[in-house]
Design a protein around this motif. Sequence first.
Motif, PDB file in Angstrom:
ATOM      1  N   MET A 199       0.828  -1.211   0.000  1.00  0.00           N
ATOM      2  CA  MET A 199       0.000   0.000   0.000  1.00  0.00           C
ATOM      3  C   MET A 199       0.861   1.260   0.000  1.00  0.00           C
ATOM      4  SD  MET A 199      -3.114  -0.579  -0.396  1.00  0.00           S
ATOM      5  CE  MET A 199      -3.633   1.117  -0.368  1.00  0.00           C
ATOM      6  N   ARG A 200       2.014   1.173   0.687  1.00  0.00           N
ATOM      7  CA  ARG A 200       2.890   2.324   0.774  1.00  0.00           C
ATOM      8  C   ARG A 200       3.378   2.746  -0.629  1.00  0.00           C
ATOM      9  NH1 ARG A 200       4.590   4.611   5.502  1.00  0.00           N
ATOM     10  NH2 ARG A 200       3.647   3.144   6.917  1.00  0.00           N
ATOM     11  N   THR A 201       3.654   1.750  -1.461  1.00  0.00           N
ATOM     12  CA  THR A 201       4.114   2.046  -2.823  1.00  0.00           C
ATOM     13  C   THR A 201       3.034   2.786  -3.593  1.00  0.00           C
ATOM     14  OG1 THR A 201       4.956  -0.188  -2.623  1.00  0.00           O
ATOM     15  CG2 THR A 201       5.419   0.976  -4.687  1.00  0.00           C
ATOM     16  N   ILE A 202       1.800   2.278  -3.484  1.00  0.00           N
ATOM     17  CA  ILE A 202       0.695   2.936  -4.189  1.00  0.00           C
ATOM     18  C   ILE A 202       0.569   4.372  -3.726  1.00  0.00           C
ATOM     19  CG2 ILE A 202      -1.775   2.884  -4.637  1.00  0.00           C
ATOM     20  CD1 ILE A 202      -1.737  -0.090  -4.264  1.00  0.00           C
ATOM     21  N   LYS A 203       0.678   4.554  -2.402  1.00  0.00           N
ATOM     22  CA  LYS A 203       0.554   5.910  -1.861  1.00  0.00           C
ATOM     23  C   LYS A 203       1.658   6.809  -2.423  1.00  0.00           C
ATOM     24  CE  LYS A 203       0.917   8.959   1.847  1.00  0.00           C
ATOM     25  NZ  LYS A 203       1.251   9.270   3.228  1.00  0.00           N
ATOM     26  N   ASN A 204       2.877   6.274  -2.487  1.00  0.00           N
ATOM     27  CA  ASN A 204       3.985   7.089  -2.980  1.00  0.00           C
ATOM     28  C   ASN A 204       3.810   7.444  -4.451  1.00  0.00           C
ATOM     29  OD1 ASN A 204       5.264   7.277  -0.551  1.00  0.00           O
ATOM     30  ND2 ASN A 204       6.515   5.452  -0.876  1.00  0.00           N
ATOM     31  N   ILE A 205       3.293   6.489  -5.219  1.00  0.00           N
ATOM     32  CA  ILE A 205       3.036   6.788  -6.634  1.00  0.00           C
ATOM     33  C   ILE A 205       2.001   7.911  -6.743  1.00  0.00           C
ATOM     34  CG2 ILE A 205       2.078   5.862  -8.782  1.00  0.00           C
ATOM     35  CD1 ILE A 205       3.295   3.139  -7.942  1.00  0.00           C
ATOM     36  N   ARG A 206       0.926   7.772  -5.938  1.00  0.00           N
ATOM     37  CA  ARG A 206      -0.124   8.802  -5.911  1.00  0.00           C
ATOM     38  C   ARG A 206       0.471  10.166  -5.559  1.00  0.00           C
ATOM     39  NH1 ARG A 206      -1.744  12.601  -2.263  1.00  0.00           N
ATOM     40  NH2 ARG A 206      -1.555  11.155  -0.532  1.00  0.00           N
ATOM     41  N   LEU A 207       1.353  10.160  -4.550  1.00  0.00           N
ATOM     42  CA  LEU A 207       1.965  11.399  -4.082  1.00  0.00           C
ATOM     43  C   LEU A 207       2.791  12.044  -5.189  1.00  0.00           C
ATOM     44  CD1 LEU A 207       1.806  12.640  -1.245  1.00  0.00           C
ATOM     45  CD2 LEU A 207       4.088  11.732  -0.809  1.00  0.00           C
ATOM     46  N   LEU A 208       3.590  11.244  -5.871  1.00  0.00           N
ATOM     47  CA  LEU A 208       4.457  11.758  -6.933  1.00  0.00           C
ATOM     48  C   LEU A 208       3.628  12.291  -8.101  1.00  0.00           C
ATOM     49  CD1 LEU A 208       7.438   9.241  -7.103  1.00  0.00           C
ATOM     50  CD2 LEU A 208       7.480  11.672  -6.489  1.00  0.00           C
ATOM     51  N   ALA A 209       2.629  11.499  -8.512  1.00  0.00           N
ATOM     52  CA  ALA A 209       1.789  11.911  -9.636  1.00  0.00           C
ATOM     53  C   ALA A 209       1.073  13.218  -9.308  1.00  0.00           C
ATOM     54  CB  ALA A 209       0.779  10.815  -9.970  1.00  0.00           C
ATOM     55  N   GLY A 210       0.530  13.292  -8.081  1.00  0.00           N
ATOM     56  CA  GLY A 210      -0.181  14.494  -7.662  1.00  0.00           C
ATOM     57  C   GLY A 210       0.730  15.697  -7.609  1.00  0.00           C
ATOM     58  N   LEU A 211       1.935  15.493  -7.072  1.00  0.00           N
ATOM     59  CA  LEU A 211       2.899  16.580  -6.953  1.00  0.00           C
ATOM     60  C   LEU A 211       3.280  17.101  -8.334  1.00  0.00           C
ATOM     61  CD1 LEU A 211       4.277  17.907  -4.527  1.00  0.00           C
ATOM     62  CD2 LEU A 211       6.296  16.511  -5.026  1.00  0.00           C
ATOM     63  N   ALA A 212       3.510  16.162  -9.258  1.00  0.00           N
ATOM     64  CA  ALA A 212       3.889  16.553 -10.623  1.00  0.00           C
ATOM     65  C   ALA A 212       2.767  17.354 -11.271  1.00  0.00           C
ATOM     66  CB  ALA A 212       4.209  15.307 -11.449  1.00  0.00           C
ATOM     67  N   ALA A 213       1.533  16.864 -11.128  1.00  0.00           N
ATOM     68  CA  ALA A 213       0.405  17.549 -11.761  1.00  0.00           C
ATOM     69  C   ALA A 213       0.203  18.926 -11.146  1.00  0.00           C
ATOM     70  CB  ALA A 213      -0.866  16.711 -11.624  1.00  0.00           C
ATOM     71  N   LEU A 214       0.265  19.017  -9.817  1.00  0.00           N
ATOM     72  CA  LEU A 214       0.054  20.315  -9.159  1.00  0.00           C
ATOM     73  C   LEU A 214       1.139  21.310  -9.579  1.00  0.00           C
ATOM     74  CD1 LEU A 214      -1.587  22.008  -7.141  1.00  0.00           C
ATOM     75  CD2 LEU A 214      -0.044  21.236  -5.353  1.00  0.00           C
ATOM     76  N   THR A 215       2.394  20.840  -9.590  1.00  0.00           N
ATOM     77  CA  THR A 215       3.489  21.715 -10.006  1.00  0.00           C
ATOM     78  C   THR A 215       3.244  22.237 -11.417  1.00  0.00           C
ATOM     79  OG1 THR A 215       4.906  20.269  -8.722  1.00  0.00           O
ATOM     80  CG2 THR A 215       5.993  21.878 -10.105  1.00  0.00           C
ATOM     81  N   ALA A 216       2.847  21.332 -12.301  1.00  0.00           N
ATOM     82  CA  ALA A 216       2.610  21.731 -13.692  1.00  0.00           C
ATOM     83  C   ALA A 216       1.484  22.758 -13.777  1.00  0.00           C
ATOM     84  CB  ALA A 216       2.279  20.503 -14.530  1.00  0.00           C
ATOM     85  N   PHE A 217       0.380  22.502 -13.055  1.00  0.00           N
ATOM     86  CA  PHE A 217      -0.752  23.444 -13.077  1.00  0.00           C
ATOM     87  C   PHE A 217      -0.332  24.814 -12.547  1.00  0.00           C
ATOM     88  CE2 PHE A 217      -3.870  19.831 -13.258  1.00  0.00           C
ATOM     89  CZ  PHE A 217      -4.537  20.280 -14.371  1.00  0.00           C
ATOM     90  N   VAL A 218       0.351  24.805 -11.405  1.00  0.00           N
ATOM     91  CA  VAL A 218       0.719  26.083 -10.768  1.00  0.00           C
ATOM     92  C   VAL A 218       1.669  26.862 -11.675  1.00  0.00           C
ATOM     93  CG1 VAL A 218       1.982  27.109  -8.851  1.00  0.00           C
ATOM     94  CG2 VAL A 218       0.302  25.329  -8.410  1.00  0.00           C
ATOM     95  N   LEU A 219       2.699  26.193 -12.172  1.00  0.00           N
ATOM     96  CA  LEU A 219       3.665  26.875 -13.031  1.00  0.00           C
ATOM     97  C   LEU A 219       2.987  27.415 -14.283  1.00  0.00           C
ATOM     98  CD1 LEU A 219       6.823  24.605 -12.752  1.00  0.00           C
ATOM     99  CD2 LEU A 219       6.444  26.855 -11.748  1.00  0.00           C
ATOM    100  N   ALA A 220       2.097  26.599 -14.866  1.00  0.00           N
ATOM    101  CA  ALA A 220       1.425  27.040 -16.084  1.00  0.00           C
ATOM    102  C   ALA A 220       0.594  28.287 -15.814  1.00  0.00           C
ATOM    103  CB  ALA A 220       0.547  25.923 -16.632  1.00  0.00           C
TER     104      ALA A 220
END
Lengths: 310, 499
Positions: free
Chosen positions: B1-22
Amino acid sequence: MDRRQFIALASSLAAAYNFKLPYRAVAEEVKLSGSGAAGTGFPDLVAVMGGTPVEMLDRALAAAGGLERFVKTGQKVLVKPNIGWDKTPEEGANTTPALVKHLIELCFKAGAKEVNVFDNTCNNWQACYSNSQIEKAVKDAGGTMLMAHEEGYYTELALPRGVALKKVMIHKAWLESDVIINLPILKHHGGARMTAAMKNLMGVVWDRRFYHRTDLHQCIADFTTIEKKPTLNIIDAYNVMMRNGPRGTSIADIATKKMLLLSTDMVAIDTAAARILEAKPEEIAYIAKAAAHNSGIADLEKLKIERITI
Amino acid sequence: MRTIKNIRLLAGLAALTAFVLAWLRFDTFGKAVSVLAPWQLVHGVFALSLISAAGALIAILLTTLLFGRVYCSTLCPLGLLQDLIARLTRRFNKKPYHTLSPYSSLHALIFALAVGSAVAGFIFPLAIIEPFSTFGQIFAGVFQPLTARIFRSTAPILSSNINWLGQASVKPFSLFNSLVALFLLTGLTIAVYKAGRIYCNTICPVGAILRFIAKFSLFRLSINQEACTNCKLCEKACKAGCIDVAQKALDFSRCISCYNCASSCNFSAIRFERARTNADQSAFSFGRRAALAALAGAAGGYLLPKTLLAGTEPTAQILPPGAMTAEHFYETCISCHLCVIACPSSVIQPHAAPASPKSLLKPALNFELGMCEQNCNLCSQICPVNAIQPVAAAEKKFMKIGEVEYKKHLCVVETEGNDCGACAEHCPTQAVRMVPYHNNLMIPETNPDICIGCGSCEHICPVRPDRAIIVHPVVRQTFITMPKPEALPDSGQPDDFPF
């Protein structure tokens, strides 16, 4: 972090950002015909016809005694082409990029320390810089494009001899350059009748609306009373926009005249340019007004003109 | 479960960064939006006629049907912004999250009201609660104006060479819009502080759709009855408040798939498993009351604007090229303000003073800072809901979005007797051109037939306070036909110098 480390870090950061301290420019006015120890014998105005813009520039400069007469080793040079419009080079609204590139290369050959280029554009500045292909030409030649789209890049300067234009917000690069080369393209102009050397200098000023609102011709002429004048004026008249200028609606507005003019006299060169544009110089009010300011000679009869046909 | 959570965290972080920067620097990071926006549910619904949009919509719905609301924690910009707010406020917030009631009826009512109203032609309620547009309003109204102004004021001090800071463009400021954005941001922050992701399960229309589907998800998180020790760590970690340890129940329809519960559990009692029955969910399911609320909401949402707003047509505005008609634009635009922050010439401005509820928060053109550049069609390319319909660059050059009016009595040629010509100089089609006037003067003359309404003339006209040349809106955007240019009388190279 000790003091030395801090200074090293701060200066490297500043260097990475192209940070520059204000520069005290040493401007020297050179008369094209020459004077004093430099000797005379050069013409007042060089007109070339029939070659590519680059060939014509080389021939004109040779007749003028070489760019070395104007650009000295270690100097800061400002080249001011017309980059006013988001148009391609073929559309003839901006100075030919090959000409800009060649001139910058010659400046470096003459020993220039740096060559800067900018224009306070009419269309979106990034689109103008890139679609005119002047940004690429400048970079290829080793020059630097400057930003000019915010008031913060300008500084106020008094024009005590001005009639309508008594002070002006001028781009700082003008004051921080040793040599200024005015490099307009010749075009018809709906408001000012013609844009060439003097009108091109509106692109180093922040508030263009003041000119238009107050008295366009008088303001253009008043600017020529500025203490530090362009060292050299070169007019690109290879492709000339004969109507619908200065923006143009189609390439049907362009006539291929294959000409180039060079002079240190803004008034003389604009008078000659008006003839190329098939306009009457006496109807372009700012020419007479600038001549009245003693900024140059409008009577071509009084000038020594060297005409070169390639 | 920890792996899934970390993947979720990374994907979310990447998307948020992209949205904010854009949103902060569209010129540099704008491409991120063209990658992410097609995966927004709102794009899928509004641009359904496009195969790509329909595909994205199906992919989002299928993923939800399989694994639950993965969308809410990886792709939704507002969901990710809430997670960021939660993280930033956690150091002041010692109170753990707690179980929330499902608010199914309220959520259904709000959803139905907003959608009913949008169908009736009044999209404002939906635009203010839709997560993509709320995120856009917050960033275009608060953060973009702030950062751009900081960039703009520092750049000239540092260097006049072309540099990244100096390339930031400051957009026209609208106080009303920024206040709305500030209000939304404050509301969201308070909600997150008090009750985590309560917005997602009470207000969010995307949440309402996904919630309904996640009820039937094939794989879902559930509490293993044997392993659970009733320690309530998961309940305290659940941002959605959908875990009730006392009942040993996890309402997966409200779960926003952050997987914090699973990683908080010391006994691996929360597992991702194939759903066995739907019976255990009955306590949380949409009941008869929710269905009634949805029906009432839909009826109310449809009828209220029809009756209340009848006859309140917005005053005509010059709309972005591709809006076609005011009717289409105001009924479709979700006010995400992507066009506002993207416009390179900064002419798209959210309405400064809303003239009608229908035009509330909607952008319109303002020529104070620039003109609608003839060679630019960016807004029509990026609008996620096709309120600004795609127009090819070559066609956009001749798209008529307004029409010129010349006021001779204000013009300096007339009042001062001086040459000016700024308007004609800037006109890309010579719909304004200079013609001979008395005393060797030239005066503007207009030809509305070839005017594209780009605002170049209005932008540059030096006359104040009222300009001598202005652009009026048109009822329907059309295309002009340029007359075929006549050849110059003599364009051959002259034999000799004319002096």
